[in-house]
Structure formats: C-alpha cells, structure tokens
Scaffold this motif. Sequence first.
Motif, PDB file in Angstrom:
ATOM      1  N   ARG A 197       8.586  -3.006   9.407  1.00  0.00           N
ATOM      2  CA  ARG A 197       7.538  -3.875   9.965  1.00  0.00           C
ATOM      3  C   ARG A 197       7.566  -5.258   9.326  1.00  0.00           C
ATOM      4  NH1 ARG A 197       3.853   0.553   8.927  1.00  0.00           N
ATOM      5  NH2 ARG A 197       4.160   2.010  10.607  1.00  0.00           N
ATOM      6  N   VAL A 198       7.822  -5.311   8.018  1.00  0.00           N
ATOM      7  CA  VAL A 198       7.926  -6.605   7.332  1.00  0.00           C
ATOM      8  C   VAL A 198       9.108  -7.395   7.885  1.00  0.00           C
ATOM      9  CG1 VAL A 198       8.449  -7.720   5.117  1.00  0.00           C
ATOM     10  CG2 VAL A 198       6.765  -5.887   5.211  1.00  0.00           C
ATOM     11  N   LEU A 199      10.247  -6.732   8.043  1.00  0.00           N
ATOM     12  CA  LEU A 199      11.422  -7.422   8.587  1.00  0.00           C
ATOM     13  C   LEU A 199      11.170  -7.913  10.011  1.00  0.00           C
ATOM     14  CD1 LEU A 199      14.289  -5.140   7.257  1.00  0.00           C
ATOM     15  CD2 LEU A 199      13.663  -7.430   6.470  1.00  0.00           C
TER      16      LEU A 199
ATOM     17  N   ARG B  56       7.315   6.506   5.096  1.00  0.00           N
ATOM     18  CA  ARG B  56       6.231   5.515   5.144  1.00  0.00           C
ATOM     19  C   ARG B  56       6.719   4.168   4.616  1.00  0.00           C
ATOM     20  NH1 ARG B  56       2.189   7.985   2.081  1.00  0.00           N
ATOM     21  NH2 ARG B  56       1.462   9.026   3.946  1.00  0.00           N
ATOM     22  N   ILE B  57       7.440   4.177   3.506  1.00  0.00           N
ATOM     23  CA  ILE B  57       7.950   2.926   2.933  1.00  0.00           C
ATOM     24  C   ILE B  57       9.008   2.315   3.845  1.00  0.00           C
ATOM     25  CG2 ILE B  57       9.285   1.967   1.013  1.00  0.00           C
ATOM     26  CD1 ILE B  57       7.771   3.939  -0.816  1.00  0.00           C
TER      27      ILE B  57
ATOM     28  N   ASP C 251       0.833  -1.214   0.000  1.00  0.00           N
ATOM     29  CA  ASP C 251       0.000   0.000   0.000  1.00  0.00           C
ATOM     30  C   ASP C 251       0.865   1.261   0.000  1.00  0.00           C
ATOM     31  OD1 ASP C 251      -2.365  -1.393  -0.056  1.00  0.00           O
ATOM     32  OD2 ASP C 251      -2.709  -1.258   2.111  1.00  0.00           O
ATOM     33  N   ALA C 252       1.921   1.267   0.802  1.00  0.00           N
ATOM     34  CA  ALA C 252       2.805   2.428   0.863  1.00  0.00           C
ATOM     35  C   ALA C 252       3.509   2.642  -0.481  1.00  0.00           C
ATOM     36  CB  ALA C 252       3.830   2.250   1.981  1.00  0.00           C
ATOM     37  N   GLN C 253       3.914   1.559  -1.114  1.00  0.00           N
ATOM     38  CA  GLN C 253       4.572   1.680  -2.412  1.00  0.00           C
ATOM     39  C   GLN C 253       3.605   2.172  -3.483  1.00  0.00           C
ATOM     40  OE1 GLN C 253       6.078  -2.321  -2.641  1.00  0.00           O
ATOM     41  NE2 GLN C 253       8.099  -1.732  -1.852  1.00  0.00           N
ATOM     42  N   ILE C 254       2.360   1.711  -3.434  1.00  0.00           N
ATOM     43  CA  ILE C 254       1.364   2.157  -4.407  1.00  0.00           C
ATOM     44  C   ILE C 254       1.060   3.642  -4.217  1.00  0.00           C
ATOM     45  CG2 ILE C 254      -1.070   1.940  -5.061  1.00  0.00           C
ATOM     46  CD1 ILE C 254      -0.740  -1.104  -4.572  1.00  0.00           C
ATOM     47  N   LYS C 255       0.936   4.072  -2.962  1.00  0.00           N
ATOM     48  CA  LYS C 255       0.691   5.493  -2.701  1.00  0.00           C
ATOM     49  C   LYS C 255       1.819   6.352  -3.237  1.00  0.00           C
ATOM     50  CE  LYS C 255      -2.138   4.848   1.396  1.00  0.00           C
ATOM     51  NZ  LYS C 255      -2.202   4.959   2.862  1.00  0.00           N
ATOM     52  N   ALA C 256       3.043   5.872  -3.163  1.00  0.00           N
ATOM     53  CA  ALA C 256       4.200   6.636  -3.630  1.00  0.00           C
ATOM     54  C   ALA C 256       4.243   6.728  -5.160  1.00  0.00           C
ATOM     55  CB  ALA C 256       5.482   6.013  -3.109  1.00  0.00           C
ATOM     56  N   LEU C 257       3.540   5.856  -5.855  1.00  0.00           N
ATOM     57  CA  LEU C 257       3.542   5.897  -7.316  1.00  0.00           C
ATOM     58  C   LEU C 257       2.703   7.033  -7.878  1.00  0.00           C
ATOM     59  CD1 LEU C 257       3.152   2.113  -8.184  1.00  0.00           C
ATOM     60  CD2 LEU C 257       5.192   3.511  -8.439  1.00  0.00           C
ATOM     61  N   ASP C 258       1.754   7.524  -7.108  1.00  0.00           N
ATOM     62  CA  ASP C 258       0.796   8.511  -7.609  1.00  0.00           C
ATOM     63  C   ASP C 258       1.373   9.901  -7.797  1.00  0.00           C
ATOM     64  OD1 ASP C 258      -1.177   6.644  -7.780  1.00  0.00           O
ATOM     65  OD2 ASP C 258      -2.075   7.140  -5.839  1.00  0.00           O
TER      66      ASP C 258
END
Length: 89
Positions: A67-69, A60-61, A43-50
Amino acid sequence: MRHIGAVQVVVTADEFDREPTLAELDAIEQESPLILAEVALLDAQIKALDHPANDVDTRRIRRARNRVLAARRDLTNRTAGATMPGGAA
C-alpha cells in the motif's frame, strides 16, 4: 550576570508562529494517502513486535508495504502529471 536572549522577538518567532499557507495545506492533502499508508505500515510493524513472527503478521506487513508503494507511485504520477506538459507520467 548578563541576560542572553533575542534582542528582537519578531525576528526569531515570526517564521514559526504563522499558520500554514493554502499551498502547504494543499500539499499535505495530496500527500495524506501516503501518510496514512505509512502509518498503517508502522502499526503492522508494531503489532509484530509484541509476539513471535507468524504468517499473519508477515502478510499484514507485506500488504502494508504494498500500500505504501502504491501510494508513493500514485503521488509521484500525480505530481509528475501536473508538471509535464502532456500530462503523461
């Protein structure tokens, strides 16, 4: 024209037409924090594409990756602790 198809429907459909087992459901439940963290990163990566990259998107990314790690570490420690005789990971 000859019909080409499975002679025995049960053989081809049995593997995929069943409900998940309790063990599979437990595995999904254990992995759900990691799955949710990966979705948040996506979601954070998609938001950054806009729009052009900015500091807020970068933070955010970075937080989402952390958090993933952390979720991967926790899952690995949990599964390793369950399989090791001393419980230490």
